[in-house]
Design a protein around this motif. Structure first.
Motif, PDB file in Angstrom:
ATOM      1  N   LYS A 117      55.674 -34.399  21.366  1.00  0.00           N
ATOM      2  CA  LYS A 117      56.942 -35.211  20.506  1.00  0.00           C
ATOM      3  C   LYS A 117      58.035 -35.506  21.660  1.00  0.00           C
ATOM      4  N   VAL A 118      57.452 -35.669  22.988  1.00  0.00           N
ATOM      5  CA  VAL A 118      58.344 -35.961  24.019  1.00  0.00           C
ATOM      6  C   VAL A 118      57.710 -37.547  24.706  1.00  0.00           C
ATOM      7  N   TYR A 119      58.407 -38.436  24.850  1.00  0.00           N
ATOM      8  CA  TYR A 119      57.909 -39.913  25.136  1.00  0.00           C
ATOM      9  C   TYR A 119      58.105 -39.844  26.542  1.00  0.00           C
ATOM     10  N   VAL A 120      56.976 -40.186  27.188  1.00  0.00           N
ATOM     11  CA  VAL A 120      57.064 -40.439  28.712  1.00  0.00           C
ATOM     12  C   VAL A 120      56.220 -41.468  29.029  1.00  0.00           C
ATOM     13  N   ASN A 121      57.381 -42.292  29.973  1.00  0.00           N
ATOM     14  CA  ASN A 121      56.545 -43.479  30.400  1.00  0.00           C
ATOM     15  C   ASN A 121      56.966 -43.597  32.089  1.00  0.00           C
ATOM     16  N   VAL A 122      57.414 -42.538  32.542  1.00  0.00           N
ATOM     17  CA  VAL A 122      57.910 -42.557  34.250  1.00  0.00           C
ATOM     18  C   VAL A 122      56.751 -42.956  34.668  1.00  0.00           C
ATOM     19  N   ASP A 123      55.567 -42.584  34.329  1.00  0.00           N
ATOM     20  CA  ASP A 123      54.119 -42.859  35.210  1.00  0.00           C
ATOM     21  C   ASP A 123      54.050 -44.273  35.586  1.00  0.00           C
ATOM     22  N   ARG A 124      54.408 -45.180  34.404  1.00  0.00           N
ATOM     23  CA  ARG A 124      54.254 -46.685  34.535  1.00  0.00           C
ATOM     24  C   ARG A 124      55.511 -47.438  35.103  1.00  0.00           C
ATOM     25  N   TYR A 125      56.836 -46.829  34.927  1.00  0.00           N
ATOM     26  CA  TYR A 125      57.831 -47.560  35.334  1.00  0.00           C
ATOM     27  C   TYR A 125      58.805 -47.037  36.536  1.00  0.00           C
ATOM     28  N   GLY A 126      58.350 -45.747  36.879  1.00  0.00           N
ATOM     29  CA  GLY A 126      59.381 -45.232  37.631  1.00  0.00           C
ATOM     30  C   GLY A 126      60.772 -44.683  36.934  1.00  0.00           C
ATOM     31  N   ASN A 127      61.802 -44.606  37.768  1.00  0.00           N
ATOM     32  CA  ASN A 127      63.121 -44.402  37.526  1.00  0.00           C
ATOM     33  C   ASN A 127      63.881 -45.738  37.345  1.00  0.00           C
ATOM     34  N   THR A 128      63.911 -46.230  36.205  1.00  0.00           N
ATOM     35  CA  THR A 128      64.844 -47.636  35.976  1.00  0.00           C
ATOM     36  C   THR A 128      66.199 -47.447  35.507  1.00  0.00           C
ATOM     37  N   SER A 129      66.806 -46.162  35.898  1.00  0.00           N
ATOM     38  CA  SER A 129      68.382 -45.780  35.800  1.00  0.00           C
ATOM     39  C   SER A 129      68.591 -46.294  34.223  1.00  0.00           C
ATOM     40  N   SER A 130      69.573 -46.711  33.880  1.00  0.00           N
ATOM     41  CA  SER A 130      70.024 -46.752  32.661  1.00  0.00           C
ATOM     42  C   SER A 130      69.143 -47.515  31.548  1.00  0.00           C
ATOM     43  N   ALA A 131      68.017 -48.340  32.188  1.00  0.00           N
ATOM     44  CA  ALA A 131      67.025 -49.202  31.168  1.00  0.00           C
ATOM     45  C   ALA A 131      66.089 -48.371  30.955  1.00  0.00           C
ATOM     46  N   SER A 132      65.944 -46.955  31.517  1.00  0.00           N
ATOM     47  CA  SER A 132      64.572 -46.204  31.080  1.00  0.00           C
ATOM     48  C   SER A 132      64.657 -45.834  29.669  1.00  0.00           C
ATOM     49  N   ILE A 133      65.986 -45.289  29.017  1.00  0.00           N
ATOM     50  CA  ILE A 133      65.858 -44.947  27.583  1.00  0.00           C
ATOM     51  C   ILE A 133      65.699 -46.253  26.564  1.00  0.00           C
ATOM     52  N   PRO A 134      66.326 -47.198  26.935  1.00  0.00           N
ATOM     53  CA  PRO A 134      66.141 -48.511  25.989  1.00  0.00           C
ATOM     54  C   PRO A 134      64.729 -48.930  26.074  1.00  0.00           C
ATOM     55  N   ILE A 135      64.211 -48.955  26.973  1.00  0.00           N
ATOM     56  CA  ILE A 135      62.643 -49.421  27.470  1.00  0.00           C
ATOM     57  C   ILE A 135      61.828 -48.632  26.657  1.00  0.00           C
ATOM     58  N   ALA A 136      61.909 -47.148  26.807  1.00  0.00           N
ATOM     59  CA  ALA A 136      60.981 -46.236  26.209  1.00  0.00           C
ATOM     60  C   ALA A 136      61.244 -46.390  24.499  1.00  0.00           C
ATOM     61  N   LEU A 137      62.621 -46.510  24.206  1.00  0.00           N
ATOM     62  CA  LEU A 137      62.696 -46.829  22.548  1.00  0.00           C
ATOM     63  C   LEU A 137      62.091 -47.974  22.204  1.00  0.00           C
ATOM     64  N   ASP A 138      62.139 -49.165  23.042  1.00  0.00           N
ATOM     65  CA  ASP A 138      61.584 -50.328  22.476  1.00  0.00           C
ATOM     66  C   ASP A 138      59.866 -50.239  22.353  1.00  0.00           C
ATOM     67  N   GLU A 139      59.445 -49.299  23.442  1.00  0.00           N
ATOM     68  CA  GLU A 139      57.886 -49.350  23.423  1.00  0.00           C
ATOM     69  C   GLU A 139      57.398 -48.425  22.177  1.00  0.00           C
ATOM     70  N   LEU A 140      58.332 -47.387  21.848  1.00  0.00           N
ATOM     71  CA  LEU A 140      58.119 -46.553  20.636  1.00  0.00           C
ATOM     72  C   LEU A 140      58.200 -47.291  19.286  1.00  0.00           C
ATOM     73  N   VAL A 141      59.252 -48.177  19.096  1.00  0.00           N
ATOM     74  CA  VAL A 141      59.587 -49.015  17.973  1.00  0.00           C
ATOM     75  C   VAL A 141      58.121 -49.847  17.855  1.00  0.00           C
ATOM     76  N   GLU A 142      57.856 -50.740  19.065  1.00  0.00           N
ATOM     77  CA  GLU A 142      56.686 -51.418  19.050  1.00  0.00           C
ATOM     78  C   GLU A 142      55.274 -50.807  18.667  1.00  0.00           C
ATOM     79  N   GLN A 143      55.086 -49.248  19.124  1.00  0.00           N
ATOM     80  CA  GLN A 143      53.826 -48.937  18.596  1.00  0.00           C
ATOM     81  C   GLN A 143      53.916 -48.054  17.109  1.00  0.00           C
ATOM     82  N   GLY A 144      55.124 -48.163  16.715  1.00  0.00           N
ATOM     83  CA  GLY A 144      55.332 -47.580  15.455  1.00  0.00           C
ATOM     84  C   GLY A 144      55.710 -45.898  15.271  1.00  0.00           C
ATOM     85  N   THR A 145      55.817 -45.474  16.417  1.00  0.00           N
ATOM     86  CA  THR A 145      56.180 -44.175  16.389  1.00  0.00           C
ATOM     87  C   THR A 145      57.638 -43.782  15.984  1.00  0.00           C
TER      88      THR A 145
END
Ligand code: UT7
Length: 333
Positions: free
Chosen positions: A280-308
């Motif tokens: 139940k934990v989203y991890v995409n650091v493998d594909r993006y590294g640390n994008t500072s303040s962009a990391s949470i909204p990028i993750a959120l958008d991927e989760l919305v797109e995949q329907g999670t």
């Protein structure tokens, strides 16, 4: 404050096309290895912006998708809150460039400096503007061109970061009742006594650009990795507790944990503390590294797109970064 007052109406992301893998550091003469980076951080690759791809450009791409998904036009935006540690220039803000690019003629626009916690700080400010009646619709962005401020001669930092932007549209929640969607709780803290553990010492108003700054490379990011790691684990655990308490929930009630993506070991420790299993934990650091303040909204958008993340999903968002700053939020979508 009686909640929820604001909900996430749409999300988006703007990611540079260019991908840099761990193996690509060899060509730069950096003494590192794919195995070291993966073992210590979980990072496999990151996106790197081309010179013409600015923080504002990545923001605009993220914002346009978020507005489209939310069914909001640029003219309806009352405010643009843009979190970045990498503004395109120091004056005026990157947010006003974005405002101009979008044609958001009614929007107040400003940058926010809270490093990796900045998106959650921005969401909290956006919720506050909606709560006070200052705004109905707020665009919140986390956007970073970290490749422009990391020292490409310092293997301890240059392997960690990546570029990108994420956006969310916040709108006023209509109706009443605590089963409604929206922001259920927020938490923010900072500790400036630890500022020098993760910072850019030179090149600001205290020591403006000069030959010394260039010679000492003091305008680049410097980090005491081990100390930052320990504080991140401790502070993200506290932040989870406080957001869950604020929403009167436990880890069992959370459908998805969306942590700041700096290091998979920090993410695992945070999940363990909050009693949230890794599925139940989203991890995409493998594909993006640390994008500072962009990391949470990028993750959120991927989760919305995949329907999670969909209507009814309860998410815990948690971040930690330079300052130190840390923050968290529970949102029901
Ligand atoms: O987003 C804001 C918050 N930032 C973070 O949360 C980052 C927090 N910190 C970390 O994620 C970790 O501390 C790092 C990934 C930065 C470093 O991992 P570590 O396990 O703490 O390693 P370390 O800094 O203790 O370094 C261990 C060794 C050192 O060598 P010696 O002194 O043991 O001989 C480093 O010189 O690894 C060496 N090292 C590298 N080796 C290969 C440092 N960077 C590299 C590298 N490749 N890129």
């Amino acid at each position: 404050m009686k909640r929820p007052l604001a909900y996430v109406a749409g999300t988006g992301r703007g990611i540079p096309a260019k991908v840099m893998t761990n193996h690509d550091f060899a060509a730069l003469g950096i003494e590192t290895s794919h195995d070291w980076i993966v073992e210590r951080t979980g990072i496999v690759e990151r996106h790197i912006a081309e010179p013409g791809e600015t923080t504002a450009h990545m923001s605009a791409e993220a914002a346009r998708t978020a507005m489209q998904r939310a069914g909001v036009t640029a003219g309806e935006l009352d405010a643009i809150v843009l979190s970045t540690a990498t503004p395109d220039r120091l004056l005026p803000s990157t947010a006003v460039d974005l405002q101009a690019m979008l044609g958001a003629t009614r929007a107040a626009a400003f940058d926010l400096s809270a490093a990796c916690s900045g998106f959650l700080y921005g969401m909290t400010i956006g919720e506050g503007m909606i709560a006070t009646g200052v705004a109905e619709t707020v665009l919140v962005i986390g956007a970073e061109k970290m490749s422009s401020i990391v020292d490409w001669q310092d293997r301890a930092t240059c392997v960690l970061f990546g570029d990108g932007a994420g956006a969310a549209i916040l709108r006023r929640t209509k109706g009443s009742g605590n089963q409604q969607r929206g922001i259920l709780s927020t938490f923010m803290r900072s500790d400036g006594t630890l500022a020098e553990l993760l910072w850019r010492p030179g090149g600001g108003a205290k020591q403006p650009f000069c030959q010394d700054v260039l010679d000492e490379r003091s305008f680049y990011v410097k980090m005491a990795g081990r100390e930052v790691f320990k504080s991140a684990v401790r502070s993200m655990a506290e932040a989870c507790d406080r957001a869950l308490d604020g929403a009167k929930l436990t880890g069992n009630d959370i459908d998805i944990l969306i942590p700041h993506q700096a290091n998979v070991r920090i993410i695992e420790a945070t999940a363990k503390h909050a009693s949230i299993p890794m599925d139940k934990v989203y991890v995409n650091v493998d594909r993006y590294g640390n994008t500072s303040s962009a990391s949470i909204p990028i993750a959120l958008d991927e989760l919305v797109e995949q329907g999670t993340v969909r209507e009814g999903t309860t998410a815990l968002l948690v971040a930690f970064g330079a300052g130190f700053t840390w923050a968290s939020m529970v949102i029901r979508f």
